[in-house]
Design a protein around this motif. Structure first.
Motif, mmCIF file in Angstrom:
data_model
loop_
_atom_site.group_PDB
_atom_site.id
_atom_site.type_symbol
_atom_site.label_atom_id
_atom_site.label_comp_id
_atom_site.label_asym_id
_atom_site.label_seq_id
_atom_site.Cartn_x
_atom_site.Cartn_y
_atom_site.Cartn_z
ATOM 1 N N ARG A 168 7.404 10.274 42.650
ATOM 2 C CA ARG A 168 7.558 9.964 44.068
ATOM 3 C C ARG A 168 6.804 8.666 44.358
ATOM 4 O O ARG A 168 5.594 8.579 44.140
ATOM 5 N N ALA A 169 7.525 7.691 44.833
ATOM 6 C CA ALA A 169 6.943 6.370 45.062
ATOM 7 C C ALA A 169 7.091 5.986 46.537
ATOM 8 O O ALA A 169 8.163 6.148 47.125
ATOM 9 N N LEU A 170 6.012 5.492 47.108
ATOM 10 C CA LEU A 170 6.033 5.030 48.481
ATOM 11 C C LEU A 170 5.791 3.531 48.513
ATOM 12 O O LEU A 170 4.757 3.047 48.044
ATOM 13 N N VAL A 171 6.759 2.800 49.030
ATOM 14 C CA VAL A 171 6.608 1.360 49.239
ATOM 15 C C VAL A 171 6.258 1.149 50.707
ATOM 16 O O VAL A 171 6.988 1.592 51.599
ATOM 17 N N VAL A 185 15.181 -1.458 50.070
ATOM 18 C CA VAL A 185 13.966 -1.119 49.322
ATOM 19 C C VAL A 185 13.981 0.321 48.793
ATOM 20 O O VAL A 185 13.650 0.550 47.622
ATOM 21 N N PRO A 186 14.348 1.338 49.589
ATOM 22 C CA PRO A 186 14.418 2.683 49.002
ATOM 23 C C PRO A 186 15.365 2.759 47.807
ATOM 24 O O PRO A 186 15.098 3.476 46.842
ATOM 25 N N GLU A 187 16.462 2.011 47.875
ATOM 26 C CA GLU A 187 17.394 1.989 46.747
ATOM 27 C C GLU A 187 16.768 1.321 45.534
ATOM 28 O O GLU A 187 17.034 1.713 44.387
ATOM 29 N N MET A 188 15.938 0.324 45.751
ATOM 30 C CA MET A 188 15.234 -0.320 44.643
ATOM 31 C C MET A 188 14.369 0.700 43.910
ATOM 32 O O MET A 188 14.314 0.717 42.674
ATOM 33 N N VAL A 189 13.694 1.556 44.679
ATOM 34 C CA VAL A 189 12.877 2.616 44.069
ATOM 35 C C VAL A 189 13.750 3.536 43.233
ATOM 36 O O VAL A 189 13.416 3.881 42.087
ATOM 37 N N ILE A 195 11.577 8.429 42.995
ATOM 38 C CA ILE A 195 12.055 9.121 44.188
ATOM 39 C C ILE A 195 11.389 8.452 45.386
ATOM 40 O O ILE A 195 10.157 8.391 45.452
ATOM 41 N N ASN A 196 12.187 7.946 46.300
ATOM 42 C CA ASN A 196 11.617 7.276 47.463
ATOM 43 C C ASN A 196 10.959 8.302 48.377
ATOM 44 O O ASN A 196 11.605 9.214 48.882
ATOM 45 N N ALA A 197 9.652 8.156 48.589
ATOM 46 C CA ALA A 197 8.891 9.191 49.282
ATOM 47 C C ALA A 197 9.038 9.139 50.796
ATOM 48 O O ALA A 197 8.891 10.165 51.470
ATOM 49 N N LEU A 198 9.321 7.962 51.335
ATOM 50 C CA LEU A 198 9.369 7.823 52.790
ATOM 51 C C LEU A 198 10.259 6.630 53.132
ATOM 52 O O LEU A 198 10.210 5.604 52.450
#
Length: 296
Positions: A168-171, A185-189, A195-198
């Motif tokens: 789970r990654a939060l940018v 950006v979530p798609e980049m994750v 997994i885009n956290a937020l």
């Protein structure tokens, strides 16, 4: 053809397509490639220099609430350039001159330049914008070649990490206050094997509380404040750590957001590759030191 580009990302794309010699006007932010700085500047910011991240947020919020423009278009400079094509956006009033301002200026000046609006919300739409600019500038063959190369690199990243655990990654697109990522950006994750956290892909970035940041249970946090280079992102990331805003015991990275996260151009693929290196050090190449830095 004489082209005015009112977006740093489209300036970068135009030069990558070999149309740089046709670009006659740019914004004050157009710095890639370096040659772009030699063009006439037709757009500047209303945001004062030297503000902190929180002060910038306050200034932008106040201006938006009052219906004030955050960018100044030099209509006189635009008119003097006698452009055939003006490339602008209708995506984010905080990012660049809005298309309505451009239309009004051209109408006032009596200019007949074509206005091309580039508004990508996803990675695929960013790649499509390359094709669109290729068609508009007679460089379709080069555009197809560039897009194919970028898709190959994305596929290589996804192939390298497909069997790995997806953390789970939060940018963070801003850190004072906190903003969850949107648009591409979530798609980049996801493409980088996380997994885009937020935040929501294809939607606007949104202000969130630090409780929401902690509640999203990230395994990795990446500071990518819009408009900041690696040094600026590092400073803001360290401040968030020192202020106790970020969950304890979780790796925190800073990245060059200006280069490869905020601007919807070819270097977003660099950002995906950097994220893959951050999230999957055993499966992907480590991020370049000029691209990312581990803070904790």
């Amino acid at each position: 053809m004489r082209i005015v580009s009112l977006l740093p990302s489209t300036t970068e794309i135009l030069f990558a397509l070999g149309a740089g010699d046709q670009v006659v006007g740019v914004t004050f932010e157009c710095d890639t490639p370096a040659e772009a700085r030699e063009r006439t500047i037709v757009s500047t910011t209303a945001i004062p220099e030297g503000l902190s991240a929180s002060d910038i947020d306050a200034f932008v919020s106040k201006a938006m609430a009052a219906g004030e423009d955050l960018y100044h278009l030099d209509a006189g400079a635009l008119g003097a350039l006698d452009a055939d094509l003006v490339v602008t956006q209708d995506l984010c009033a905080v990012c660049a001159v809005d298309v309505s301002v451009v239309d009004d200026a051209l109408a006032y000046l009596g200019c007949r330049a074509e206005v091309l609006t580039i508004d990508p919300h996803t990675l695929d739409e960013v790649l499509t914008s390359v094709t669109t600019l290729g068609a508009a500038t007679g460089t379709s063959a080069r555009a197809s070649e560039l897009v194919a190369g970028l898709r190959d690199r994305l596929y290589a990243v996804e192939s390298a990490v497909h069997a790995a655990h997806r953390p789970r990654a939060l940018v963070l697109e801003w850190t004072d206050p906190a903003f969850a990522p949107g648009h591409w950006v979530p798609e980049m994750v996801t493409r980088a094997g996380g997994i885009n956290a937020l935040g929501t892909a294809g939607e606007k970035s949104v202000r969130v509380t630090w409780d929401a940041v902690r509640g999203s249970a990230p395994e990795v946090i990446v500071c990518a404040p819009c408009g900041y280079d690696l040094e600026g992102s590092t400073a803001l990331g360290r401040k968030a750590i020192d202020d106790g805003e970020l969950p304890d015991g979780i790796p925190v990275w800073a990245v060059d957001a200006n280069a490869s996260f905020a601007r919807p151009g070819p270097r977003l693929v660099d950002g995906v590759e950097a994220l893959a290196g951050i999230l999957h050090p055993d499966a992907a190449q480590p991020p370049r030191p000029d691209m990312a830095r581990r803070l904790r």
